[in-house]
Write a protein that holds these residues in place. Structure first.
Motif, PDB file in Angstrom:
ATOM      1  N   LYS A   7       2.674  11.561 -14.896  1.00 27.27           N
ATOM      2  CA  LYS A   7       2.723  13.003 -15.156  1.00 27.27           C
ATOM      3  C   LYS A   7       4.153  13.499 -15.238  1.00 27.27           C
ATOM      4  CE  LYS A   7      -1.504  14.044 -12.572  1.00 27.27           C
ATOM      5  NZ  LYS A   7      -1.519  13.335 -11.277  1.00 27.27           N
ATOM      6  N   GLU A   8       5.049  12.744 -14.611  1.00 29.31           N
ATOM      7  CA  GLU A   8       6.439  13.168 -14.580  1.00 29.31           C
ATOM      8  C   GLU A   8       7.299  11.936 -14.808  1.00 29.31           C
ATOM      9  OE1 GLU A   8       6.584  15.663 -11.046  1.00 29.31           O
ATOM     10  OE2 GLU A   8       8.707  15.956 -11.424  1.00 29.31           O
ATOM     11  N   GLN A  46       2.557   5.778  -6.239  1.00 31.17           N
ATOM     12  CA  GLN A  46       2.343   6.941  -7.112  1.00 31.17           C
ATOM     13  C   GLN A  46       3.655   7.628  -7.462  1.00 31.17           C
ATOM     14  OE1 GLN A  46      -0.481   9.284  -4.927  1.00 31.17           O
ATOM     15  NE2 GLN A  46      -2.114   7.801  -5.227  1.00 31.17           N
ATOM     16  N   THR A  47       4.574   7.640  -6.486  1.00 33.21           N
ATOM     17  CA  THR A  47       5.861   8.285  -6.722  1.00 33.21           C
ATOM     18  C   THR A  47       6.984   7.298  -6.467  1.00 33.21           C
ATOM     19  OG1 THR A  47       5.015  10.435  -6.019  1.00 33.21           O
ATOM     20  CG2 THR A  47       7.391  10.141  -5.967  1.00 33.21           C
ATOM     21  N   THR A  58       0.240   0.632 -12.247  1.00 33.08           N
ATOM     22  CA  THR A  58      -0.465   1.619 -13.084  1.00 33.08           C
ATOM     23  C   THR A  58      -0.876   2.874 -12.329  1.00 33.08           C
ATOM     24  OG1 THR A  58      -2.424   0.311 -12.703  1.00 33.08           O
ATOM     25  CG2 THR A  58      -1.338   0.023 -14.831  1.00 33.08           C
ATOM     26  N   ALA A  59      -0.697   2.884 -11.002  1.00 26.15           N
ATOM     27  CA  ALA A  59      -1.010   4.103 -10.250  1.00 26.15           C
ATOM     28  C   ALA A  59       0.104   5.146 -10.376  1.00 26.15           C
ATOM     29  CB  ALA A  59      -1.243   3.770  -8.777  1.00 26.15           C
ATOM     30  N   LEU A  60       1.246   4.745 -10.940  1.00 27.64           N
ATOM     31  CA  LEU A  60       2.421   5.629 -10.975  1.00 27.64           C
ATOM     32  C   LEU A  60       2.141   6.976 -11.634  1.00 27.64           C
ATOM     33  CD1 LEU A  60       5.758   3.821 -11.908  1.00 27.64           C
ATOM     34  CD2 LEU A  60       5.229   5.090  -9.833  1.00 27.64           C
ATOM     35  N   GLU A  61       2.475   8.034 -10.927  1.00 24.97           N
ATOM     36  CA  GLU A  61       2.351   9.379 -11.489  1.00 24.97           C
ATOM     37  C   GLU A  61       3.711  10.022 -11.717  1.00 24.97           C
ATOM     38  OE1 GLU A  61      -0.268  11.625  -8.978  1.00 24.97           O
ATOM     39  OE2 GLU A  61      -1.888  10.176  -9.239  1.00 24.97           O
ATOM     40  N   ARG A  62       4.676   9.632 -10.864  1.00 29.65           N
ATOM     41  CA  ARG A  62       6.014  10.206 -11.017  1.00 29.65           C
ATOM     42  C   ARG A  62       7.052   9.100 -10.964  1.00 29.65           C
ATOM     43  NH1 ARG A  62       6.912  15.295  -7.352  1.00 29.65           N
ATOM     44  NH2 ARG A  62       6.231  13.971  -5.636  1.00 29.65           N
ATOM     45  N   LEU A  63       7.826   9.004 -12.023  1.00 27.55           N
ATOM     46  CA  LEU A  63       8.853   7.957 -12.102  1.00 27.55           C
ATOM     47  C   LEU A  63      10.180   8.620 -12.412  1.00 27.55           C
ATOM     48  CD1 LEU A  63       9.672   4.976 -12.210  1.00 27.55           C
ATOM     49  CD2 LEU A  63       8.971   4.941 -14.610  1.00 27.55           C
ATOM     50  N   TYR A  95       0.798  -1.223   0.000  1.00 20.96           N
ATOM     51  CA  TYR A  95       0.000   0.000   0.000  1.00 20.96           C
ATOM     52  C   TYR A  95       0.826   1.265   0.000  1.00 20.96           C
ATOM     53  CZ  TYR A  95      -4.106  -2.762   0.035  1.00 20.96           C
ATOM     54  OH  TYR A  95      -5.078  -3.622  -0.363  1.00 20.96           O
ATOM     55  N   ILE A  96       2.105   1.127  -0.298  1.00 22.84           N
ATOM     56  CA  ILE A  96       2.962   2.315  -0.294  1.00 22.84           C
ATOM     57  C   ILE A  96       2.613   3.226  -1.479  1.00 22.84           C
ATOM     58  CG2 ILE A  96       4.850   1.308  -1.628  1.00 22.84           C
ATOM     59  CD1 ILE A  96       6.716   2.671   0.513  1.00 22.84           C
ATOM     60  N   GLN A  97       2.632   4.519  -1.229  1.00 19.76           N
ATOM     61  CA  GLN A  97       2.302   5.480  -2.285  1.00 19.76           C
ATOM     62  C   GLN A  97       3.511   6.310  -2.706  1.00 19.76           C
ATOM     63  OE1 GLN A  97      -0.972   7.752  -0.739  1.00 19.76           O
ATOM     64  NE2 GLN A  97      -2.294   5.973  -0.648  1.00 19.76           N
ATOM     65  N   HIS A  98       4.405   6.532  -1.743  1.00 20.82           N
ATOM     66  CA  HIS A  98       5.533   7.424  -2.004  1.00 20.82           C
ATOM     67  C   HIS A  98       6.812   6.721  -1.582  1.00 20.82           C
ATOM     68  CE1 HIS A  98       7.286  11.578  -2.266  1.00 20.82           C
ATOM     69  NE2 HIS A  98       8.187  11.009  -1.494  1.00 20.82           N
TER      70      HIS A  98
END
Ligand SMILES: *[C@@H]1O[C@H](CO)[C@@H](O)[C@H](O)[C@H]1NC(C)=O
Ligand SMILES: *[C@@H]1O[C@H](CO)[C@@H](O)[C@H](O)[C@H]1NC(C)=O
Ligand SMILES: *[C@@H]1O[C@H](CO)[C@@H](O)[C@H](O)[C@H]1NC(C)=O
Ligand SMILES: *[C@@H]1O[C@H](CO)[C@@H](O)[C@H](O)[C@H]1NC(C)=O
Ligand SMILES: *[C@@H]1O[C@H](CO)[C@@H](O)[C@H](O)[C@H]1NC(C)=O
Ligand SMILES: *[C@@H]1O[C@H](CO)[C@@H](O)[C@H](O)[C@H]1NC(C)=O
Ligand SMILES: *[C@@H]1O[C@H](CO)[C@@H](O)[C@H](O)[C@H]1NC(C)=O
Length: 618
Positions: free
Chosen positions: A575-576, A527-528, A548-553, A501-504
């Motif tokens: 996004k990034e 996400q990040t 697929t939740a990734l927003e910043r890689l 469940y890690i997001q960052h």
């Protein structure tokens, strides 16, 4: 015989038609027009509006006496976790609603998709209106002045729409108004003085608009209410109000006021000493304003005060000793001010205090006072930027839920006894001078949700963190920042433990080596992901495309080799992206979201080609 039967049938049909009642033609017209304005109704409530007896329609109520429609009640339905269930409607509110001129209640709140305006003649045509609820839709336009004629209106809920223009100057005419909430719109101009004539007002929410000017001084006179036994629950929150705090200067006024919520304004001046007269206060938030001067010692008179939020101001001087008298205090937050030390010892009488935030002041504490750590119920401690030196003392209570000692000068090791903080949810030791490995005892922190250790001199492996097994089946760690340290190994464990469940996740600016394991795909909610400025190599794992939740890689400044997997095109929330300064080669996958990124996301590699870089040589 047959003709007789036919005759009988005709008769029967006629009587049925005659018997089917019709509601008042004005009401019928108003409701039919309302229905035709709505082009989408996920609740299917309107599709059941058939026939002419509109008093029987779902959501419509008529008076037994006048037989006229008095209420339209079609609110959006919410589940317990606030997600709208199938109840949204889309379309424009028909101005014919004003034909239904006995209306007392219009509740079309939370339908999410109703557009249009408040009919400008509403005050003329709907004089009986008691409640108007348009919450969370897409209404626009101004609040018409005729609203001021709604002398029976008690509740006005227009929040979270796109209303603009001024609050009508004559608003004081709505003399039965008890609740007014217009927050989160685009209302501008000043707050009309006449608002202070609303003697029955219990709550007023104006925040998140673009209102300017002062809070009317006489708002303190809403105390007249007390005689009529109306409970004042809150002063307004005004997004862009400035000026001083509108508190009465004599005792006795506003004496039943229990909540003052004036955060996020542009209030200036000092906290008036007269705040001490408001002895019913339970919660005070003046956070994020421009208040100066010292905290008045009269604050100690507020014997019922439970929450005091003064952070993000320019308050100075020392904390008054009288603070020890607020014996009910649960939450004290004065972070981001210019309060000076030393802390008054009287704080040690705050035996109910649960949460203390003194971060970023001029307290110059040098050590964490032992007496402070002995407050029996203290469970959340924020002492960031307090100029604390030396090693982390062992008298910090083990029952803490949150500990923030970031941005100090703490040095030495992160002690192994940190593993005995069995309730710890959030730990921030970032921006210190810790030199050690992460103690293996961290694996005991089985409800840890947030761990921030960035910008220290920590070394060795990050593995221990990825071995924390959450006490909960779903996992609890959501935020992990170990960046800007001296870690050298450990990424091969990513995704192996209980971190689903890690997001960052930020491990950048270390000396990490090895490959990014395929198991990274188990971090479904990530996400990040920032692994930049390390020494990671080998191919990028194709399985990363499943996150697929990734927003910043951010993978730049490593030694990744091979191609960028085509599967990465599945990362449609990205996004990034930064893959620059690696050893990648081959064609950049063509399509969204990759087309959105600039050249510098891919530059400095061994042989990448294709958009946005130069075309590949075939
Ligand atoms: C109106 O009708 C409803 C439902 O039949 C009933 O419960 C209510 O008491 C009636 N009110 C009056 C004022 O007659
Ligand atoms: C902070 O406290 C230390 C020791 O108590 C003292 O030496 C230092 O001058 C103080 N710094 C400031 C800015 O007050
Ligand atoms: C930890 O503290 C630092 C410095 O005070 C701050 O910038 C950072 O946002 C904090 N981390 C978290 C997760 O709140
Ligand atoms: C990761 O940490 C580094 C160094 O602390 C910081 O500069 C960077 O902004 C962080 N990345 C993200 C995505 O927050
Ligand atoms: C951090 O690690 C680098 C490379 O492993 C090493 O040269 C440096 O001395 C280390 N710094 C500290 C403070 O341990
Ligand atoms: C990852 O995605 C691939 C298809 O792209 C699929 O075959 C595989 O099962 C997925 N793995 C997980 C763990 O979902
Ligand atoms: C990517 O990282 C490089 C450094 O490796 C930097 O120069 C560039 O501006 C970054 N580009 C983007 C889009 O972040």
């Amino acid at each position: 015989m047959a003709s007789q039967l036919l005759c009988f049938l005709v008769l029967l049909t006629l009587t049925t038609i005659c018997k089917s009642k019709s509601c008042h033609p004005n009401d019928l017209k108003g409701l039919q027009d309302f229905k035709s304005g709505i082009h989408s109704d996920t609740s299917s409530r309107l599709s059941k509006w058939i026939g002419r007896d509109c008093c029987k329609w779902e959501g419509i109520f008529c008076s037994n006496v006048t037989k006229r429609v008095v209420s339209i009640s079609l609110p959006g339905l919410y589940t317990s976790d606030d997600a709208p269930i199938q109840s949204a409607m889309e379309g424009e509110l028909s101005p014919s609603i004003t034909f239904i001129n006995y209306l007392e209640v219009i509740d079309i709140g939370d339908l999410l998709g109703i557009t249009g305006k408040i009919p400008s003649s509403i005050g003329l045509h709907l004089p009986n209106l008691r409640k108007l609820n348009f919450v969370r839709n897409k209404f626009t336009g101004a609040l018409p002045e005729s609203i001021c004629m709604l002398s029976k209106l008690e509740e006005l809920y227009l929040q979270e729409n796109g209303f603009s223009g001024f609050i009508p100057w004559c608003i004081g005419g709505v003399k039965n108004l008890r609740r007014m909430d217009v927050h989160s719109n685009k209302l501008s101009g000043v707050i009309p003085e006449s608002i202070t004539k609303l003697k029955k007002l219990e709550s007023l929410c104006l925040q998140e608009n673009v209102l300017t000017g002062d809070i009317p001084e006489n708002i303190g006179n809403l105390q007249e209410l007390k005689e009529t036994k109306v409970y004042v629950s809150s002063l307004p929150e005004l997004q862009s109000a400035r000026g001083g705090i509108p508190l009465p200067s004599k005792p006795g006024k506003l004496s039943s006021l229990s909540f003052v919520r004036l955060q996020n304004n542009r209030l200036s001046g000092t906290i008036p000493s007269s705040i001490g007269y408001l002895t019913s206060l339970q919660r005070v938030s003046l956070a994020s304003n421009q208040l100066k001067g010292s905290i008045p010692s009269s604050i100690g008179n507020l014997k019922l005060l439970e929450m005091l939020y003064l952070s993000y101001n320019q308050l100075s001087g020392q904390l008054p000793r009288s603070i020890g008298g607020i014996s009910k205090l649960l939450y004290l937050s004065i972070s981001h001010n210019m309060i000076e030390g030393p802390l008054p010892r009287e704080i040690s009488s705050l035996s109910n205090l649960q949460s203390l935030d003194l971060s970023f002041n001029r307290l110059n504490m040098s050590t964490i006072p032992k007496w402070l750590m002995q407050l029996p119920l203290l469970s959340r401690i924020y002492l960031a930027g307090c100029e604390i030196h030396g090693e982390i003392p062992d008298y910090i209570p083990k029952s803490l839920l949150e500990l923030d000692l970031s941005a100090n000068h703490l040095s030495g090791r992160i002690p192994a006894w940190i593993g005995s903080f069995s309730q710890l949810y959030s730990l921030n030791l970032s921006k210190n001078k810790f030199v050690s490995e992460i103690p293996s005892t961290v694996t005991n922190l089985d409800i840890l949700g947030v761990l921030d250790l960035h910008s220290n001199k920590l070394e060795g492996s990050v593995n221990a963190v990825f071995q924390i097994k959450s006490r909960f089946a779903e996992g609890s760690l959501t935020y992990l920042d170990l960046s800007d340290n001296n870690f050298s190994t450990g990424v091969e464990q990513i995704g192996m433990g209980g971190q689903e469940y890690i997001q960052h996740l930020n491990l950048s600016h270390n000396f990490l080596k090895g490959r990014l394991p395929t198991s990274v795909e188990t971090l479904k909610t990530l996400q990040t992901l920032d692994l930049s400025y390390n020494g990671l190599g080998a191919n990028l794992p194709t399985s990363l495309a499943n996150v697929t939740a990734l927003e910043r890689l951010m993978l730049h400044k490593n030694q990744f080799t091979g191609r960028i997997p085509e599967e990465f095109l599945k990362l449609n929330k990205l996004k990034e992206l930064n893959l620059s300064d690696n050893l990648l080669e081959g064609k950049i996958p063509y399509g969204k979201p990759f087309l959105d990124f600039p050249q510098s996301s891919f530059s400095g590699n061994r042989g990448l080609c294709g958009k946005p870089l130069l075309p590949c040589k075939s």
